[in-house]
Scaffold this active site. Structure first.
Site, PDB file in Angstrom:
ATOM      1  N   GLU A  41       0.884  -1.298  -0.066  1.00  0.00           N
ATOM      2  CA  GLU A  41      -0.205   0.482   0.071  1.00  0.00           C
ATOM      3  C   GLU A  41       1.205   1.219  -0.065  1.00  0.00           C
ATOM      4  O   GLU A  41       2.149   1.513   0.437  1.00  0.00           O
ATOM      5  CB  GLU A  41      -0.826   0.260   1.470  1.00  0.00           C
ATOM      6  CG  GLU A  41      -1.475   1.335   1.645  1.00  0.00           C
ATOM      7  CD  GLU A  41      -2.691   0.858   2.529  1.00  0.00           C
ATOM      8  OE1 GLU A  41      -3.566   2.046   3.076  1.00  0.00           O
ATOM      9  OE2 GLU A  41      -2.354   0.288   3.628  1.00  0.00           O
ATOM     10  N   LYS A 115      -9.042   2.441  -2.263  1.00  0.00           N
ATOM     11  CA  LYS A 115      -9.070   1.691  -1.090  1.00  0.00           C
ATOM     12  C   LYS A 115     -10.368   2.578  -0.827  1.00  0.00           C
ATOM     13  O   LYS A 115     -10.644   3.595  -0.821  1.00  0.00           O
ATOM     14  CB  LYS A 115      -8.048   2.415   0.162  1.00  0.00           C
ATOM     15  CG  LYS A 115      -8.295   2.161   1.717  1.00  0.00           C
ATOM     16  CD  LYS A 115      -7.214   2.125   2.144  1.00  0.00           C
ATOM     17  CE  LYS A 115      -7.278   1.543   3.916  1.00  0.00           C
ATOM     18  NZ  LYS A 115      -6.225   2.181   4.191  1.00  0.00           N
ATOM     19  N   TYR A 121      -8.468   5.803  13.238  1.00  0.00           N
ATOM     20  CA  TYR A 121      -8.569   5.725  15.078  1.00  0.00           C
ATOM     21  C   TYR A 121      -6.813   5.554  14.626  1.00  0.00           C
ATOM     22  O   TYR A 121      -6.654   4.930  13.878  1.00  0.00           O
ATOM     23  CB  TYR A 121      -8.913   4.280  14.839  1.00  0.00           C
ATOM     24  CG  TYR A 121      -9.710   2.564  14.127  1.00  0.00           C
ATOM     25  CD1 TYR A 121      -7.733   2.561  14.467  1.00  0.00           C
ATOM     26  CD2 TYR A 121      -9.666   2.784  13.515  1.00  0.00           C
ATOM     27  CE1 TYR A 121      -7.808   1.431  13.084  1.00  0.00           C
ATOM     28  CE2 TYR A 121      -9.641   2.126  12.677  1.00  0.00           C
ATOM     29  CZ  TYR A 121      -8.685   0.779  12.391  1.00  0.00           C
ATOM     30  OH  TYR A 121      -8.340  -0.376  11.550  1.00  0.00           O
ATOM     31  N   CYS A 151      -5.554  -2.965   1.958  1.00  0.00           N
ATOM     32  CA  CYS A 151      -5.301  -3.114   3.918  1.00  0.00           C
ATOM     33  C   CYS A 151      -6.529  -3.340   4.456  1.00  0.00           C
ATOM     34  O   CYS A 151      -7.694  -4.184   4.691  1.00  0.00           O
ATOM     35  CB  CYS A 151      -4.701  -1.830   4.095  1.00  0.00           C
ATOM     36  SG  CYS A 151      -3.928  -1.921   5.925  1.00  0.00           S
ATOM     37  N   LYS A 195      -0.592  -8.457  16.973  1.00  0.00           N
ATOM     38  CA  LYS A 195      -1.176  -8.415  15.568  1.00  0.00           C
ATOM     39  C   LYS A 195      -0.793  -9.735  14.428  1.00  0.00           C
ATOM     40  O   LYS A 195      -2.738  -9.775  13.525  1.00  0.00           O
ATOM     41  CB  LYS A 195      -1.226  -7.218  14.938  1.00  0.00           C
ATOM     42  CG  LYS A 195      -1.552  -6.402  13.909  1.00  0.00           C
ATOM     43  CD  LYS A 195      -1.668  -5.474  13.688  1.00  0.00           C
ATOM     44  CE  LYS A 195      -2.470  -4.772  12.496  1.00  0.00           C
ATOM     45  NZ  LYS A 195      -1.867  -2.845  12.673  1.00  0.00           N
ATOM     46  N   GLY A 304      23.587   2.636  34.790  1.00  0.00           N
ATOM     47  CA  GLY A 304      23.629   0.983  35.555  1.00  0.00           C
ATOM     48  C   GLY A 304      22.103   0.847  36.442  1.00  0.00           C
ATOM     49  O   GLY A 304      22.055  -0.564  36.383  1.00  0.00           O
ATOM     50  N   ASP A 307      17.251   0.165  32.142  1.00  0.00           N
ATOM     51  CA  ASP A 307      16.405   0.575  30.575  1.00  0.00           C
ATOM     52  C   ASP A 307      17.331   0.969  30.103  1.00  0.00           C
ATOM     53  O   ASP A 307      17.519   1.174  28.858  1.00  0.00           O
ATOM     54  CB  ASP A 307      15.777   1.576  30.751  1.00  0.00           C
ATOM     55  CG  ASP A 307      14.423   1.200  32.049  1.00  0.00           C
ATOM     56  OD1 ASP A 307      13.681   0.127  31.819  1.00  0.00           O
ATOM     57  OD2 ASP A 307      13.741   2.170  32.969  1.00  0.00           O
ATOM     58  N   SER A 308      18.206   1.561  30.495  1.00  0.00           N
ATOM     59  CA  SER A 308      19.571   1.946  29.471  1.00  0.00           C
ATOM     60  C   SER A 308      20.867   0.767  29.125  1.00  0.00           C
ATOM     61  O   SER A 308      20.186   0.710  27.915  1.00  0.00           O
ATOM     62  CB  SER A 308      20.929   3.059  30.248  1.00  0.00           C
ATOM     63  OG  SER A 308      20.915   2.780  31.486  1.00  0.00           O
ATOM     64  N   THR A 408      16.256   6.937  27.100  1.00  0.00           N
ATOM     65  CA  THR A 408      15.902   5.536  27.341  1.00  0.00           C
ATOM     66  C   THR A 408      15.218   4.978  28.380  1.00  0.00           C
ATOM     67  O   THR A 408      14.436   3.531  28.886  1.00  0.00           O
ATOM     68  CB  THR A 408      17.000   4.840  28.847  1.00  0.00           C
ATOM     69  OG1 THR A 408      17.356   6.016  29.413  1.00  0.00           O
ATOM     70  CG2 THR A 408      18.598   5.112  27.442  1.00  0.00           C
TER      71      THR A 408
END
Length: 566
Positions: A41, A115, A121, A151, A195, A304, A307-308, A408
């Site tokens: 698409e 289409k 949404y 789609c 999905k 430390g 996350d990082s 992060t």
């Protein structure tokens, strides 16, 4: 019929690059005997092109590109090309464009199917740019009658949403009614957890319901916040999967519909809708955001913490260790372990590592403010100074060396504002902005599945911003499993306060989370773009007002007047 599925990764707006790639794929397929080459698409402009569609010169370029492609097909009369592109409606009324699937054959445009269903949404805003198809019909090609859908046209299946369909019309059913012998769907369907399996079952249901083979071609690649996972497929008229393309990578493959046989059930790859798919999506999102924006190197501030560490590992997977720099910036409150854990992480990932202490800079800030703040108790103000010093140093590396700074912070922190504007929120791309803290732990486990790249000391330590003595996240926040569950219900599912409380959560905790999420909208508005991996991310798919006053409590205030009082 031999059909070539071209699951490609376009760059939004890059007509020259996208066209060149399409021509190369078409020529290769045509010389090997393909009857039809199908691209995703809006492939020519990339999805989503947003307000580029409002630039007349861009649509002029699209028309020139389509003419060039049509000329290509004159050299291969037995091979047609089906490609997604914006197409002018030619009408003086309504929107000026269709979201079109353009069929090119024997040197000319053989047909255009616009289409029909235009989603508006979440991250989609197609009614802003396009008119819906005025009609749908079939196209002759290779001895087949093609029923072409774009789609969303395939996402209004009543068997899947019997009580909640968004549209009254089912384009796929209409194509089948008209006598299509082959259904084709051109798609640009963004990734989110779970999905891929839904998509496959939906397409299988269409094929089985109408007794028609179905070819589904999806875009791959990262475009800003959105990540497209591919997973193109071919399904026979009995609803069996006969081909499954790879996820998160380009793939061009030719399928002989007459010779295709069903895949064993064990071969069905739904993109592994758990942390493997989230990991691969984030890696692709980092790589493409940087590549398409002109960056080749990244810098990550290493606290430390987990996350990082996860962001550094993802960046290395996306770019290679030599293209990523890790920097530790200890303050007076940072533990020795935080620096050494970061050093070990960088060594495990073979990443260049620097230590820039901020103690002296921090003290200079405090000295400069001492007179103004005299007699006032230290609070988040002094804590945030540390985060902002770090943000400035990291941005200095970005400016001087051309590194993209990767932010992060995770979704749990972003949701409740447990982050500092112009501090740890600094950066060009927020990698974990749609990953809850509990899922960050799962990501770390996935990254460590073969060897302990992230040191166990980082995983085991209690989360802390280390901005005051002995600080722990849960001095301020509910336990992450509780917080994340409430956020899931409130942000992703849209449940009310009372509905969440009814699931067994403490009323006080739910009220605090909701109140804190709502009042930190202004922070998220100023955050770097975040990669989307869930059904509802903070970003373009969630549009909340900033200067607003709304509450889960509602009281009607009015002066009652009875007939007697009159």
């Amino acid at each position: 019929m031999r059909i070539t599925i071209a699951q490609l990764n376009p760059i939004v707006g890059d007509l020259t690059g996208n066209l060149t790639r399409a021509i190369a794929v078409y020529r290769e397929a045509a010389t090997t005997g393909s009857h039809l080459v199908v691209l995703p698409e809006l492939y020519l402009v990339g999805y989503p092109p947003k307000d580029l569609l409002e630039r007349t010169w861009m649509i002029d370029q699209v028309e020139e590109a389509l003419q060039a492609l049509a000329r290509e097909t004159s050299a291969f009369p037995d091979t047609a090309l089906l490609i997604g592109a914006p197409v002018r409606t030619g009408s003086a009324h309504g929107k000026s464009l269709y979201n079109g699937a353009v069929l090119l054959q024997r040197g000319a445009v053989a047909g255009v199917q616009a289409k029909t269903l235009l989603p508006t949404y979440d991250v989609f805003d197609e009614a802003r740019y396009f008119e819906p198809a005025p009609s749908i019909g079939l196209f002759a090609c290779g001895g087949e009658r093609l029923g072409i859908a774009v789609c969303e046209d395939a996402w209004n299946e009543p068997d899947f949403w019997p009580a909640g369909r968004m549209y009254s019309f089912d384009p796929v059913a209409e194509l089948a009614r008209q006598g299509a012998t082959l259904l084709i769907n051109l798609s640009a369907s963004p990734f989110c957890q779970g999905k891929a399996q839904l998509r496959r079952k939906l397409m299988q249901n269409h094929a089985r319901k109408h007794g028609l083979p179905l070819v589904y071609v999806n875009q791959i690649g990262g475009n800003d916040e959105l990540i497209f996972d591919g997973g193109s497929m071919v399904i026979n008229g009995g609803g069996a999967l006969v081909h499954q393309s790879a996820f998160f990578q380009e793939e061009v493959v030719t399928i002989d519909l007459n010779a295709a046989v069903p895949l064993p059930e064990t071969d069905h790859d739904d993109g592994d809708d758990d942390m493997a798919s989230v990991h691969d999506a984030l890696v692709l999102g980092i790589r493409d955001y940087m590549r398409k924006s002109g960056f080749s190197r990244a810098v990550v501030g290493l606290s430390g913490g987990l996350d990082s560490a996860v962001v550094l590992a993802l960046a290395v997977a996306a770019l290679g260790s030599e293209q990523v720099l890790g920097i530790s910036m200890p303050s007076i409150y940072s533990s020795t372990g935080s620096v050494e854990d970061s050093r070990e992480l960088a060594q495990n990932l073979n990443v260049p590592f620097q230590v820039l202490p901020i103690k002296a800079i921090q003290q200079q800030y405090l000295d400069a403010l001492a007179t103004s703040f005299a007699g006032l108790t230290p609070d988040a103000t002094e804590e945030n100074l540390q985060a902002r010093i770090r943000g400035n140093l990291l941005m200095a590396f970005s400016n001087k060396f051309g590194h993209l700074l990767l932010s992060t912070g995770n979704k749990s922190e972003m949701a409740v504002g447990y982050c500092t504007l112009y501090g740890d929120m600094s950066g060009g791309l927020s990698v974990l902005a749609d990953v809850l803290k509990t899922d960050v732990y799962r990501l770390a486990a996935y990254i460590n599945r073969e060897q302990p790249l992230i040191p166990m000391a980082i995983i085991a330590k209690a989360p802390s911003a280390e901005l005051r003595p002995d600080q722990k996240d849960q001095d301020t926040l509910p336990p992450y499993p509780v917080l994340d569950a409430i956020l899931q219900h409130y942000v992703e599912e849209g449940l009310s306060r009372d509905a969440i409380i009814s699931k067994g959560f403490a009323e006080e905790t739910v009220a605090w989370v909701i109140r804190t999420v709502d009042r930190n909208e202004y922070k998220r508005k100023q955050a770097a773009p975040g990669l989307k991996v869930t059904a509802k991310a903070f970003g373009i798919g969630r549009r909340m007002p900033l200067a607003a006053r709304h509450s889960h409590d509602f009281t009607v205030m009015y002066e009652s007047t009875s007939p007697v009082e009159r």
